[in-house]
Motif scaffolding. Structure first.
Motif, PDB file in Angstrom:
ATOM      1  N   MET A  62      12.735  51.252  48.920  1.00 33.61           N
ATOM      2  CA  MET A  62      13.827  50.337  48.577  1.00 33.61           C
ATOM      3  C   MET A  62      14.985  50.569  49.551  1.00 33.61           C
ATOM      4  O   MET A  62      15.413  51.690  49.743  1.00 33.61           O
ATOM      5  N   ASN A  63      15.455  49.488  50.167  1.00 28.23           N
ATOM      6  CA  ASN A  63      16.563  49.672  51.105  1.00 28.23           C
ATOM      7  C   ASN A  63      17.903  49.641  50.356  1.00 28.23           C
ATOM      8  O   ASN A  63      17.948  49.456  49.149  1.00 28.23           O
ATOM      9  N   GLN A  64      18.965  49.820  51.134  1.00 22.40           N
ATOM     10  CA  GLN A  64      20.307  49.954  50.561  1.00 22.40           C
ATOM     11  C   GLN A  64      20.680  48.768  49.673  1.00 22.40           C
ATOM     12  O   GLN A  64      21.158  48.939  48.566  1.00 22.40           O
ATOM     13  N   THR A  65      20.441  47.565  50.157  1.00 25.37           N
ATOM     14  CA  THR A  65      20.782  46.382  49.385  1.00 25.37           C
ATOM     15  C   THR A  65      19.943  46.307  48.115  1.00 25.37           C
ATOM     16  O   THR A  65      20.444  45.973  47.053  1.00 25.37           O
ATOM     17  N   ALA A  90      18.552  48.762  46.307  1.00 23.04           N
ATOM     18  CA  ALA A  90      18.981  49.738  45.300  1.00 23.04           C
ATOM     19  C   ALA A  90      20.248  49.254  44.603  1.00 23.04           C
ATOM     20  O   ALA A  90      20.358  49.284  43.375  1.00 23.04           O
ATOM     21  N   SER A  91      21.197  48.790  45.390  1.00 27.81           N
ATOM     22  CA  SER A  91      22.451  48.296  44.839  1.00 27.81           C
ATOM     23  C   SER A  91      22.218  47.066  43.963  1.00 27.81           C
ATOM     24  O   SER A  91      22.735  46.972  42.845  1.00 27.81           O
ATOM     25  N   SER A  92      21.408  46.130  44.445  1.00 24.63           N
ATOM     26  CA  SER A  92      21.099  44.911  43.678  1.00 24.63           C
ATOM     27  C   SER A  92      20.381  45.257  42.387  1.00 24.63           C
ATOM     28  O   SER A  92      20.655  44.669  41.345  1.00 24.63           O
ATOM     29  N   ARG A  93      19.437  46.193  42.470  1.00 21.23           N
ATOM     30  CA  ARG A  93      18.676  46.566  41.279  1.00 21.23           C
ATOM     31  C   ARG A  93      19.588  47.196  40.236  1.00 21.23           C
ATOM     32  O   ARG A  93      19.447  46.939  39.042  1.00 21.23           O
ATOM     33  N   GLY A 115      28.851  56.004  42.172  1.00 24.49           N
ATOM     34  CA  GLY A 115      28.421  56.721  43.368  1.00 24.49           C
ATOM     35  C   GLY A 115      27.622  55.825  44.288  1.00 24.49           C
ATOM     36  O   GLY A 115      27.681  54.598  44.204  1.00 24.49           O
ATOM     37  N   ASN A 116      26.847  56.458  45.153  1.00 27.58           N
ATOM     38  CA  ASN A 116      26.070  55.762  46.161  1.00 27.58           C
ATOM     39  C   ASN A 116      24.692  55.389  45.594  1.00 27.58           C
ATOM     40  O   ASN A 116      23.919  56.283  45.239  1.00 27.58           O
ATOM     41  N   PRO A 117      24.354  54.090  45.523  1.00 30.79           N
ATOM     42  CA  PRO A 117      23.048  53.686  45.002  1.00 30.79           C
ATOM     43  C   PRO A 117      21.880  54.248  45.817  1.00 30.79           C
ATOM     44  O   PRO A 117      20.756  54.290  45.347  1.00 30.79           O
ATOM     45  N   ASN A 118      22.162  54.673  47.052  1.00 34.39           N
ATOM     46  CA  ASN A 118      21.129  55.225  47.920  1.00 34.39           C
ATOM     47  C   ASN A 118      21.233  56.737  48.057  1.00 34.39           C
ATOM     48  O   ASN A 118      20.695  57.324  48.999  1.00 34.39           O
ATOM     49  N   ALA A 119      21.915  57.367  47.109  1.00 31.69           N
ATOM     50  CA  ALA A 119      22.098  58.818  47.164  1.00 31.69           C
ATOM     51  C   ALA A 119      20.757  59.544  47.051  1.00 31.69           C
ATOM     52  O   ALA A 119      19.856  59.101  46.340  1.00 31.69           O
ATOM     53  N   LYS A 120      20.680  60.660  47.742  1.00 26.97           N
ATOM     54  CA  LYS A 120      19.491  61.514  47.627  1.00 26.97           C
ATOM     55  C   LYS A 120      19.608  62.452  46.430  1.00 26.97           C
ATOM     56  O   LYS A 120      18.643  63.081  46.025  1.00 26.97           O
ATOM     57  N   LEU A 121      20.825  62.538  45.857  1.00 33.35           N
ATOM     58  CA  LEU A 121      21.090  63.459  44.747  1.00 33.35           C
ATOM     59  C   LEU A 121      21.675  62.692  43.562  1.00 33.35           C
ATOM     60  O   LEU A 121      22.697  62.012  43.680  1.00 33.35           O
ATOM     61  N   LEU A 122      20.996  62.823  42.415  1.00 37.77           N
ATOM     62  CA  LEU A 122      21.419  62.149  41.190  1.00 37.77           C
ATOM     63  C   LEU A 122      21.737  63.203  40.129  1.00 37.77           C
ATOM     64  O   LEU A 122      20.895  64.053  39.832  1.00 37.77           O
ATOM     65  N   PHE A 123      22.962  63.156  39.605  1.00 36.87           N
ATOM     66  CA  PHE A 123      23.362  64.020  38.490  1.00 36.87           C
ATOM     67  C   PHE A 123      23.303  63.200  37.207  1.00 36.87           C
ATOM     68  O   PHE A 123      23.826  62.080  37.163  1.00 36.87           O
ATOM     69  N   ILE A 124      22.687  63.772  36.165  1.00 37.75           N
ATOM     70  CA  ILE A 124      22.616  63.085  34.880  1.00 37.75           C
ATOM     71  C   ILE A 124      23.189  63.997  33.800  1.00 37.75           C
ATOM     72  O   ILE A 124      22.670  65.089  33.556  1.00 37.75           O
ATOM     73  N   GLY A 125      24.275  63.539  33.173  1.00 38.05           N
ATOM     74  CA  GLY A 125      24.900  64.265  32.073  1.00 38.05           C
ATOM     75  C   GLY A 125      24.424  63.708  30.741  1.00 38.05           C
ATOM     76  O   GLY A 125      23.455  62.937  30.678  1.00 38.05           O
ATOM     77  N   GLU A 126      25.134  64.074  29.665  1.00 32.55           N
ATOM     78  CA  GLU A 126      24.674  63.634  28.342  1.00 32.55           C
ATOM     79  C   GLU A 126      25.319  62.327  27.896  1.00 32.55           C
ATOM     80  O   GLU A 126      24.643  61.401  27.497  1.00 32.55           O
ATOM     81  N   GLY A 127      26.657  62.253  27.928  1.00 30.21           N
ATOM     82  CA  GLY A 127      27.338  61.040  27.486  1.00 30.21           C
ATOM     83  C   GLY A 127      28.800  61.085  27.885  1.00 30.21           C
ATOM     84  O   GLY A 127      29.341  62.144  28.166  1.00 30.21           O
ATOM     85  N   GLN A 168      17.669  53.043  36.206  1.00 29.09           N
ATOM     86  CA  GLN A 168      18.643  53.555  37.180  1.00 29.09           C
ATOM     87  C   GLN A 168      17.962  54.528  38.139  1.00 29.09           C
ATOM     88  O   GLN A 168      18.134  54.439  39.353  1.00 29.09           O
ATOM     89  N   VAL A 169      17.191  55.448  37.585  1.00 28.76           N
ATOM     90  CA  VAL A 169      16.486  56.439  38.415  1.00 28.76           C
ATOM     91  C   VAL A 169      15.545  55.725  39.385  1.00 28.76           C
ATOM     92  O   VAL A 169      15.508  56.050  40.581  1.00 28.76           O
ATOM     93  N   ARG A 170      14.828  54.743  38.904  1.00 27.52           N
ATOM     94  CA  ARG A 170      13.876  54.023  39.762  1.00 27.52           C
ATOM     95  C   ARG A 170      14.574  53.194  40.835  1.00 27.52           C
ATOM     96  O   ARG A 170      14.040  53.017  41.931  1.00 27.52           O
ATOM     97  N   ALA A 171      15.756  52.680  40.532  1.00 28.88           N
ATOM     98  CA  ALA A 171      16.513  51.922  41.535  1.00 28.88           C
ATOM     99  C   ALA A 171      17.018  52.854  42.645  1.00 28.88           C
ATOM    100  O   ALA A 171      16.911  52.530  43.826  1.00 28.88           O
ATOM    101  N   ILE A 172      17.539  53.999  42.244  1.00 24.76           N
ATOM    102  CA  ILE A 172      18.140  54.933  43.200  1.00 24.76           C
ATOM    103  C   ILE A 172      17.064  55.701  43.980  1.00 24.76           C
ATOM    104  O   ILE A 172      17.208  55.938  45.173  1.00 24.76           O
ATOM    105  N   ARG A 173      15.977  56.093  43.310  1.00 27.99           N
ATOM    106  CA  ARG A 173      14.904  56.904  43.899  1.00 27.99           C
ATOM    107  C   ARG A 173      15.484  58.100  44.667  1.00 27.99           C
ATOM    108  O   ARG A 173      15.279  58.248  45.872  1.00 27.99           O
TER     109      ARG A 173
END
Length: 192
Positions: free
Chosen positions: A1-4, A6-9, A37-49, A116-121
């Motif tokens: 998925m390219n930059q556009t 990920a952002s579109s998704r 953040g960046n939709p094309n980030a290589k690092l995703l942080f997931i908190g609780e709420g 979200q995870v699948r869009a960002i990959r």
């Protein structure tokens, strides 16, 4: 998925979420806190709420715990929060009194989190705290025993670590060092 893409998704997923009333959290929230953040980030942080500050601003991790997370990302990891990461939570609305999200609340939000995870990959996901780790692994996680260990979510390496709010409550050298050790492991995997 390219930059556009990920952002579109992500925009599509946010639109699918809409003005969500899928669980009782919608009754007390001010804002849906989708992610930032960046939709094309290589690092995703997931908190609780979201907490009170996040609910008021509609952005994740902007309160005290958010400042601590930014410090971990920028001072500890030498990354840029906005450019190098994407940050979200397992539930998109604030649980009253900052309690842990309940099972039906998590179930209502989880499809959107997965999308979200699948869009960002991302190359790596970091689960911040027990509720996030437990949701992503589908079992109860003893975070004090399992932090610093690698797992997998949707085919992506998953690191478990303490939530920044936990660090603020139990601000010991040992806990701070533990989180930095976890982030060093993450940086090793992120290396090109």
């Amino acid at each position: 998925m390219n930059q556009t893409d990920a952002s579109s998704r992500l925009i599509e997923v946010r639109n699918e979420l809409g003005d969500c009333t899928r669980c009782k959290l919608s009754a007390t929230r001010q804002n849906i806190v989708f992610g930032s953040g960046n939709p094309n980030a290589k690092l995703l942080f997931i908190g609780e709420g979201p907490g009170a500050d996040e609910d008021a601003q509609g952005l994740p991790f902007v309160g005290r715990a958010g400042k601590k997370l930014t410090e971990i990302i920028e001072k500890g990891m030498h990354l840029n929060r906005e450019q190098d990461t994407y940050i979200c939570n397992i539930v998109k609305c604030r649980p009253p009194g900052n309690r842990d999200p309940e099972a039906e609340e998590i179930d209502a939000c989880k499809p959107f989190l997965i999308e979200q995870v699948r869009a960002i990959r991302p190359k790596v996901i970091v689960a911040l705290g027990k509720p996030s780790a437990s949701t992503l692994l589908g079992r109860t996680v003893a975070i004090t025993k399992e932090r610093g260990t690698w797992h997998e979510f949707d085919g992506i390496p998953l690191m478990l670590t303490f939530h920044p709010a936990y660090l603020l409550r139990f601000y010991t050298l040992e806990n701070r060092r533990a989180v930095m050790e976890d982030m060093q492991k993450v940086l090793e995997v992120l290396k090109p």
